[in-house]
Design a protein around this motif. Structure first.
Motif, short mmCIF file in Angstrom:
data_model
loop_
_atom_site.label_atom_id
_atom_site.label_comp_id
_atom_site.label_asym_id
_atom_site.label_seq_id
_atom_site.Cartn_x
_atom_site.Cartn_y
_atom_site.Cartn_z
N PRO A 1 43.97 39.58 39.91
CA PRO A 1 43.22 39.92 38.68
C PRO A 1 42.07 38.96 38.37
N PRO A 2 42.29 37.62 38.38
CA PRO A 2 41.12 36.75 38.14
C PRO A 2 40.06 36.85 39.21
N LEU A 3 40.46 37.12 40.47
CA LEU A 3 39.45 37.29 41.51
C LEU A 3 38.59 38.52 41.22
N GLY A 4 39.23 39.58 40.75
CA GLY A 4 38.47 40.79 40.40
C GLY A 4 37.52 40.53 39.24
N ASN A 5 37.99 39.78 38.25
CA ASN A 5 37.12 39.46 37.11
C ASN A 5 35.93 38.61 37.55
N ASP A 6 36.17 37.68 38.48
CA ASP A 6 35.07 36.85 38.97
C ASP A 6 34.05 37.68 39.74
N PHE A 7 34.50 38.72 40.41
CA PHE A 7 33.56 39.59 41.12
C PHE A 7 32.64 40.31 40.14
N ILE A 8 33.23 40.76 39.02
CA ILE A 8 32.41 41.41 37.99
C ILE A 8 31.42 40.39 37.41
N ALA A 9 31.89 39.16 37.20
CA ALA A 9 31.00 38.12 36.68
C ALA A 9 29.87 37.83 37.66
N MET A 10 30.18 37.84 38.97
CA MET A 10 29.13 37.57 39.95
C MET A 10 28.09 38.68 39.95
N LEU A 11 28.53 39.92 39.78
CA LEU A 11 27.56 41.02 39.76
C LEU A 11 26.55 40.80 38.63
#
Length: 260
Positions: free
Chosen positions: A188-198
């Motif tokens: 879950p935090p990895l997925g959130n970080d991907f959204i933040a990177m976008l």
């Protein structure tokens, strides 16, 4: 009698599966309806259609920047995260220096520094896309290292001791016992970080990478219509992040075994 409970009741079967309707959050329904209304209104105006058509050229590069940079950051973060829990003091110290130094510098400064100093030294200063990918990967690698570290340390210490008592080396225990569980917990935090990177990929517009934000700036300067152009940019980013959020929730649900 066993099959009676699983029998479908008359009148409960509709156009959509009942389970899908139950699992769909109301906030998502409201946001999707609002987005549909906004998009429909925008498409009725020729000026918005022209802006959206132009900006769509940058969407592909935005996605490419995010995916490639995040894939590299995942590897960097995993290596640094393993270093953060290593018993070797040299490896631990080097990993900690990397994490603390990079996290202490704004991502925009890292991007500009990479383009001005690193790229010119290594010879790819005429390709700002590469500078952007390098900077985003290094910057997010430090944050992901802490995500991995937290995941590894959340696994009970007894599991490592049990694996070692079975004759596994430290590397084998980490690879076959600890990491699979830790990565599942930090999805879950990895997925959130991907959204933040976008979203943070918009920062590479500072070094003239023609991604979505940069094309928005060019379009606004060309047409002198910042209001409609920025509206179009915001809508495109929102569509991308909403799609990613849905993907992350789907992954979370699958990895949690339907507990959510």
């Amino acid at each position: 009698m066993a099959g009676a409970g699983s029998r479908t009741q008359p009148g409960r079967r509709g156009i959509l599966p009942l389970g899908l309707v139950d699992r769909t959050p109301w906030w998502l329904v409201i946001v999707v309806l609002a987005m549909a209304i906004v998009l429909f209104s925008m498409l009725q105006e020729q000026r918005y259609v022209q802006s959206l058509t132009y900006l769509l050229r940058g969407v592909g590069l935005t996605i490419l920047l995010s995916v490639v940079s995040y894939a590299i950051a995942l590897v960097i973060g995993l290596i640094a995260g393993l270093g953060r829990v290593a018993r070797n003091q040299i490896v631990y110290t080097l990993s900690t220096i990397y994490v603390e130094v990079i996290r202490g510098i704004p991502l925009l400064v890292i991007i500009i520094y990479t383009q001005v100093n690193v790229a010119s030294t290594m010879g790819f200063n005429r390709r700002p896309v590469i500078s952007g990918i390098v900077a985003l990967s290094i910057g997010y690698g430090a944050y992901l290292a802490e995500v991995y570290r937290a995941g590894i340390e959340s696994i009970e210490r007894g599991q490592m001791e049990a694996a070692r008592s079975l004759g596994m080396s430290y590397t084998q225990a980490m690879r076959h016992i600890i990491l699979p569980q830790a990565i599942r917990r930090v999805l879950p935090p990895l997925g959130n970080d991907f959204i933040a990177m976008l979203k943070d990929s918009s920062l590479v517009s500072a070094i003239a990478v023609n991604e979505l934000t940069q094309l928005g700036r060019i379009e606004a300067a060309r047409t002198f219509d910042q209001f409609r152009t920025l509206n179009a940019v915001a809508v495109l980013y929102l569509i991308l992040t909403l799609l990613l959020s849905l993907g992350v929730r789907l992954i979370e649900r699958r990895t949690s075994g339907g507990k959510r």
